[in-house]
Scaffold this active site. Sequence first.
Site, PDB file in Angstrom:
ATOM      1  N   ALA A 142       0.839  -1.197   0.000  1.00  5.60           N
ATOM      2  CA  ALA A 142       0.000   0.000   0.000  1.00  5.60           C
ATOM      3  C   ALA A 142       0.870   1.242   0.000  1.00  5.60           C
ATOM      4  O   ALA A 142       1.978   1.236   0.550  1.00  5.60           O
ATOM      5  CB  ALA A 142      -0.925   0.007   1.216  1.00  5.60           C
ATOM      6  N   ASP A 143       0.368   2.279  -0.634  1.00  6.97           N
ATOM      7  CA  ASP A 143       1.073   3.556  -0.627  1.00  6.97           C
ATOM      8  C   ASP A 143       0.048   4.684  -0.653  1.00  6.97           C
ATOM      9  O   ASP A 143      -0.877   4.666  -1.470  1.00  6.97           O
ATOM     10  CB  ASP A 143       2.003   3.682  -1.828  1.00  6.97           C
ATOM     11  CG  ASP A 143       2.914   4.886  -1.699  1.00  6.97           C
ATOM     12  OD1 ASP A 143       3.897   4.796  -0.925  1.00  6.97           O
ATOM     13  OD2 ASP A 143       2.661   5.909  -2.350  1.00  6.97           O
ATOM     14  N   THR A 144       0.201   5.637   0.252  1.00  5.93           N
ATOM     15  CA  THR A 144      -0.757   6.736   0.373  1.00  5.93           C
ATOM     16  C   THR A 144      -0.101   8.050  -0.010  1.00  5.93           C
ATOM     17  O   THR A 144       0.986   8.364   0.480  1.00  5.93           O
ATOM     18  CB  THR A 144      -1.286   6.819   1.816  1.00  5.93           C
ATOM     19  OG1 THR A 144      -1.903   5.566   2.155  1.00  5.93           O
ATOM     20  CG2 THR A 144      -2.316   7.929   1.957  1.00  5.93           C
TER      21      THR A 144
END
Length: 200
Positions: free
Chosen positions: A72-74
Amino acid sequence: MFTTCKPLILASGSPRRQQFLTDFGFKFISVAPDIDESPWDGEVPDAFARRMALEKAESVARQHPASWVIGADTVVTLEGRILGKPDDAAHALEILRSLQGKKHEVITGLSLCCVQEDVRENLSRNTEVTFAQFDDTILSAYIQTGEPLDKAGAYGIQGKGAFLVRSIVGSCSNVIGLPVASCINMLLQHNVIDALQDRE
């Protein structure tokens, strides 16, 4: 709430993402990926978030081919521009000033990879966040807590930074760092997790 049916790895050192998985009863290990997290020239925020999530998952999945790996990457974006983590307190103040009284978008890329099963899924989810308006005295007091310094966009909605947010449209967990509904659906579809059965 859930039982974990297959080996599961979270490709992240984020305590917030780890807490989400722990809260649902998942059995997993965390492995922080070692990748270049720089956007490409001209890369739009949505594509960047998806690419980062996939690269994180794939880098760990190659080392653990039998495991199912979540990446995941925000990213926090304002008018199409990616706002990363602040370099220092002055930069944090600059970022927070730019967000005052405005709408911005938080995009989280999410990937699930398993080398052995030849699975490589990738998506992103968007949440619109509107900030309230505060003067520099208040913003500086928040920065002095230290919380903004390791957060994209220089705030944490799950912490003290919650006071900055007037409203959101979309998933709150997405802003924190993991679109939980999408993640659970993805894991259920591949039978990585299942509902915990009544043992009576």
